[in-house]
Design a protein around this motif. Structure first.
Motif, PDB file in Angstrom:
ATOM      1  N   PHE A  30     -90.085  55.815 -69.274  1.00 39.13           N
ATOM      2  CA  PHE A  30     -89.016  56.809 -69.224  1.00 39.13           C
ATOM      3  C   PHE A  30     -87.818  56.370 -68.371  1.00 39.13           C
ATOM      4  O   PHE A  30     -86.672  56.740 -68.648  1.00 39.13           O
ATOM      5  N   LEU A  31     -88.077  55.580 -67.320  1.00 35.58           N
ATOM      6  CA  LEU A  31     -87.002  55.236 -66.373  1.00 35.58           C
ATOM      7  C   LEU A  31     -85.802  54.532 -67.019  1.00 35.58           C
ATOM      8  O   LEU A  31     -84.651  54.862 -66.712  1.00 35.58           O
ATOM      9  N   PRO A  32     -85.954  53.563 -67.882  1.00 26.20           N
ATOM     10  CA  PRO A  32     -84.778  52.925 -68.492  1.00 26.20           C
ATOM     11  C   PRO A  32     -83.889  53.913 -69.247  1.00 26.20           C
ATOM     12  O   PRO A  32     -82.664  53.757 -69.289  1.00 26.20           O
ATOM     13  N   SER A  33     -84.509  54.944 -69.827  1.00 25.22           N
ATOM     14  CA  SER A  33     -83.722  55.948 -70.547  1.00 25.22           C
ATOM     15  C   SER A  33     -82.770  56.661 -69.605  1.00 25.22           C
ATOM     16  O   SER A  33     -81.599  56.912 -69.939  1.00 25.22           O
ATOM     17  N   PHE A 522     -74.656  50.170 -72.460  1.00 26.99           N
ATOM     18  CA  PHE A 522     -75.610  50.767 -71.529  1.00 26.99           C
ATOM     19  C   PHE A 522     -77.023  50.780 -72.103  1.00 26.99           C
ATOM     20  O   PHE A 522     -78.009  50.655 -71.359  1.00 26.99           O
ATOM     21  N   THR A 523     -77.153  50.927 -73.412  1.00 28.21           N
ATOM     22  CA  THR A 523     -78.488  50.883 -74.029  1.00 28.21           C
ATOM     23  C   THR A 523     -79.083  49.487 -73.897  1.00 28.21           C
ATOM     24  O   THR A 523     -80.254  49.315 -73.514  1.00 28.21           O
ATOM     25  N   GLY A 530     -85.382  47.779 -68.110  1.00 27.60           N
ATOM     26  CA  GLY A 530     -86.759  48.197 -68.372  1.00 27.60           C
ATOM     27  C   GLY A 530     -87.721  47.023 -68.331  1.00 27.60           C
ATOM     28  O   GLY A 530     -88.837  47.122 -67.777  1.00 27.60           O
ATOM     29  N   ALA A 531     -87.302  45.889 -68.903  1.00 26.29           N
ATOM     30  CA  ALA A 531     -88.143  44.684 -68.872  1.00 26.29           C
ATOM     31  C   ALA A 531     -88.342  44.216 -67.436  1.00 26.29           C
ATOM     32  O   ALA A 531     -89.448  43.808 -67.037  1.00 26.29           O
ATOM     33  N   LEU A 532     -87.254  44.282 -66.629  1.00 22.13           N
ATOM     34  CA  LEU A 532     -87.373  43.890 -65.224  1.00 22.13           C
ATOM     35  C   LEU A 532     -88.322  44.817 -64.472  1.00 22.13           C
ATOM     36  O   LEU A 532     -89.106  44.379 -63.608  1.00 22.13           O
ATOM     37  N   LEU A 533     -88.256  46.128 -64.769  1.00 22.78           N
ATOM     38  CA  LEU A 533     -89.166  47.072 -64.110  1.00 22.78           C
ATOM     39  C   LEU A 533     -90.620  46.751 -64.448  1.00 22.78           C
ATOM     40  O   LEU A 533     -91.512  46.823 -63.586  1.00 22.78           O
ATOM     41  N   PHE A 572     -87.510  55.611 -76.608  1.00 23.90           N
ATOM     42  CA  PHE A 572     -87.017  56.683 -75.748  1.00 23.90           C
ATOM     43  C   PHE A 572     -85.493  56.587 -75.587  1.00 23.90           C
ATOM     44  O   PHE A 572     -84.778  57.585 -75.688  1.00 23.90           O
ATOM     45  N   VAL A 573     -85.024  55.378 -75.306  1.00 23.18           N
ATOM     46  CA  VAL A 573     -83.586  55.205 -75.043  1.00 23.18           C
ATOM     47  C   VAL A 573     -82.765  55.520 -76.290  1.00 23.18           C
ATOM     48  O   VAL A 573     -81.826  56.325 -76.262  1.00 23.18           O
TER      49      VAL A 573
END
Length: 716
Positions: A30-33, A522-523, A530-533, A572-573
């Motif tokens: 959810f965070l990247p979204s 931004f997407t 998200g990949a880094l997270l 999600f994004v």
């Protein structure tokens, strides 16, 4: 292959059976979204919210006058800005404006100087000056706000310029219109003038000749004037002599009149002698007719008569000449009968002399004179006697009074001539001055004519040039067409020149708002984040002590776990962009699918870096992210970035990822999408090769380094 699947399914079971892991995974999904959505929403439509950007406006304009009409352009600008709600215009004093900008209360300020209208009014002078509006901006407050405030300030200047141009052009075209009307009224005169120019052009050879002749005539006249000046002393002397002569002539005429009166009896006696001579001739003729005298006696009588007749003819001639002169100076013809009679008598006296001479010659020859000669002689003598008798009979009653009258008229004429000569002599000094002035005028005229003659070639060339231009103008544009052009509607032409070009916007692939336009960037960025997270919170290593795995099995087995989560992040994004934020997307399905492709590619790149290089790989992924933020052209066109970023732009994954997402948002050009997919496939190939070929080697070589780093209890 089974071991790869075992690793993947084991990871999924652990997530499903461990609620803490599940919560973390859901958070990672959810965070990247949130990263994408907040940034997209924050930049949704910033340029429609500029009314909150405060710009201070201070109007110090004192106004001016143009052609006795008062103007205050500063007030007009303020009134215009009050109707403009796009910017937060705040109307304050100059001091408040400067202080507010310094302290950050206003992003910028616009100050209209006191001489603003006065400088605009200088357009009517020979030294026009540009008016100034002082724009002050605080660039410390925000990086973007100066651009927005500058746009607002330039809009003010543009509006002032446009209104000024419209007004000025309106005046100019109104004047043009008046000129056109006047030209229309004067068109016949202009045509005549044009014809005159062409006519003069053709007449210049004649003009040159005329000037040459004029110069010659002036030179000749100057010579005559010089001669007159030279002869004026002689004329003066002649005038004096003429006056003296007139005086003497008057005396002579007076004396002649007196003499005529005194000699009148003598004249009558002369006339009587003439009559006697005529009578003697007549008697001789009778003697010769009736008798035959002795030749010697006859010859003596004839000689005596010839002498008397000759004298009579001479006296008659003198009397005739005297009367003729008197007749000439009189104003009538009263003496003409007497003059004619004397002429007749003279001719007969002479003819009698000739006849008697013939008779004498006949006698000398011893012949008898012819009867015809004698008869003719008798006839002539009788006629002469009658003529002289008639003159003598009318002498006292007609001839003498006529002679006296002629003398009187001669005296009067002489008096008039004397008066004229006296007046002429008196006026000779004035005549001398006039002649001198005339001589000077001729000299001046000669110089002027010489100047004209010298300048004629220049005048001729100028006139020919004018005629040539007129002909060229006739060829290029008819004067009536020019007049029609000048008489066009001044208001419409003013509006046209105030805005001669209207921008007709043709929007290809239109996107309704700024947030939607930024959604590809931004997407894409959120998918990399998200990949880094994922690599930051999840391990890329497999810890199954009971099973032994090869390097590639670990690589692919754990990658599929990361890929699954990354694909969920992408869903999600992209779906949130479309349905939660309402982002405009032209091709929604392809937007979602392209997002899945990008998420897979980014996950492969980041996962491979970390899988091969460990924590160093994470750092490399972050460095690559930083480079792509500036070098991908996601926010600003790549052409405005420094050369370094332009150089690396073609080699960055973001370049093609953002391009592909933009195709889905604005409208797909498949050749562009194909190019982007091919470039992303190259990255996939490179990092697959890196992961499969180097993972085992680099992991084995870096084991000692990693173990040592972990001993610090700072690096996991």
């Amino acid at each position: 292959m089974n071991k790869i699947g075992t690793i993947y399914w084991t990871d999924l079971k652990k997530i499903a059976t461990n609620w803490a892991a599940a919560v973390v995974i859901l958070g990672l999904v959810f965070l990247p979204s949130l990263y994408a959505w907040f940034n997209i929403k924050a930049s949704w439509d910033p340029y429609s919210q500029t009314s909150g950007i405060a710009i201070a406006v201070a109007n110090n304009d004192t106004g001016s006058a143009i052609r006795d009409k008062q103007i205050n352009l500063g007030n007009e600008i303020v009134n215009s800005l009050k109707d403009n709600k796009k910017i937060g215009w705040t109307f304050v004093s100059e001091e408040e404006a400067i202080k507010g900008v310094q302290e950050g209360d206003y992003y910028a300020s616009i100050v209209i100087p006191a001489d603003f209208s006065a400088k605009i009014a200088t357009i009517m002078t020979n030294n026009p000056q540009k008016a100034e509006i002082i724009y002050t901006v605080n660039e410390k407050i925000n990086a973007i706000s100066p651009k927005i405030t500058a746009k607002g300030a330039s809009g003010v200047i543009e509006e002032v310029n446009q209104n000024f141009i419209k007004t000025a052009n309106g005046t100019i075209f109104r004047i043009f219109n008046e000129i056109g009307v006047e030209l229309q009224n004067q068109l016949p005169t202009i045509e005549k003038l044009k014809a005159l120019v062409f006519r003069l052009e053709g007449m210049f050879p004649e003009i040159n000749q005329a000037v040459g002749r004029g110069l010659t005539d002036v030179e000749r006249a100057a010579q005559i004037a010089a001669k007159v000046q030279q002869d004026l002393p002689l004329v003066a002397q002649l005038g004096k002599d003429g006056t003296d002569f007139s005086n003497r002539l008057g005396d002579f005429l007076t004396k002649s009149e007196d003499a005529l009166i005194s000699v009148s009896p003598t004249i009558k006696a002369d006339l009587a002698l003439l009559q006697q001579a005529a009578a003697a001739a007549e008697q001789l003729a009778v003697v010769l007719q009736e008798n035959k005298p002795d030749p010697a006696v006859a010859k003596a009588l004839i000689d005596q008569t010839i002498k008397r007749l000759t004298v009579a003819a001479s006296v008659t001639d003198k009397l005739k000449q005297a009367l003729t002169r008197l007749e000439d100076i009189s104003d009538g013809t009263r003496l003409m009968p007497a003059i004619n009679k004397l002429g007749q008598a003279q001719s007969r006296f002479q003819e009698q002399v000739a006849t008697l001479t013939k008779i004498k010659n006949a006698i000398d020859k011893g012949e008898q004179p012819a009867a015809e000669l004698v008869d003719h002689m008798h006839k002539l003598a009788a006629e002469t006697n009658a003529i002289v008798g008639d003159i003598l009979g009318r002498y006292d009653s007609e001839i003498q009074p006529s002679v006296l009258n002629a003398i009187e008229q001669a005296k009067k004429a002489n008096q008039r001539v004397g008066a004229v000569l006296t007046d002429a002599v008196q006026k000779l000094p004035e005549v001398t001055r006039v002649v001198q002035d005339v001589a000077k005028a001729f000299a001046t005229g000669k110089k002027e004519l010489q100047t004209i003659q010298q300048n004629l070639p220049t005048y001729e060339a100028q006139l020919k040039a004018l005629a040539t231009k007129m002909r060229a103008l006739d060829k290029e544009a008819n004067l009536r067409e020019i007049i029609d052009l000048l008489r066009h509607d001044a208001q419409k032409e003013s509006e046209f020149f105030a805005e001669p070009v209207v921008l007709k916007e043709n929007r290809l692939f239109p996107i309704p708002n700024y947030g939607s336009a930024m959604s590809p960037f931004f997407t894409t960025l959120s998918l990399w984040v998200g990949a880094l997270l994922l690599v930051s919170l999840l391990t890329v290593e497999v810890h199954h002590p009971e099973t032994s795995y090869r390097s590639y099995q670990i690589y692919f087995g754990r990658f599929f776990t990361f890929l699954t989560i990354a694909l969920l992040q992408s869903l999600f994004v992209t779906l949130g962009d479309i349905y939660l934020l309402g982002t405009y997307v032209c091709n929604k399905l392809w937007f979602v699918l392209f997002g899945l492709v990008l998420s897979a590619v980014f996950m492969l790149i980041v996962y491979t870096l970390v899988s091969v290089f460990g924590n160093i790989g994470k750092a490399l992924a972050i460095v690559l992210l930083v480079l792509q933020l500036a070098g991908s052209g996601g926010t600003f066109p790549i052409q405005v970035t420094p050369p370094f970023f332009q150089a690396i732009h073609p080699f960055l994954p973001f370049t093609y990822a953002i391009s592909m997402m933009r195709e889905a948002v604005g409208g797909i050009l498949w050749h562009v999408v194909t190019r982007d997919l091919m470039m992303l496939a190259v990255y996939v190939g490179i990092f697959l090769l890196l992961g499969l070929a180097l993972k085992k080697v680099i992991n084995r070589a870096s084991t000692g380094f990693i173990q040592k780093a972990k001993e610090s209890k700072l690096i996991h």
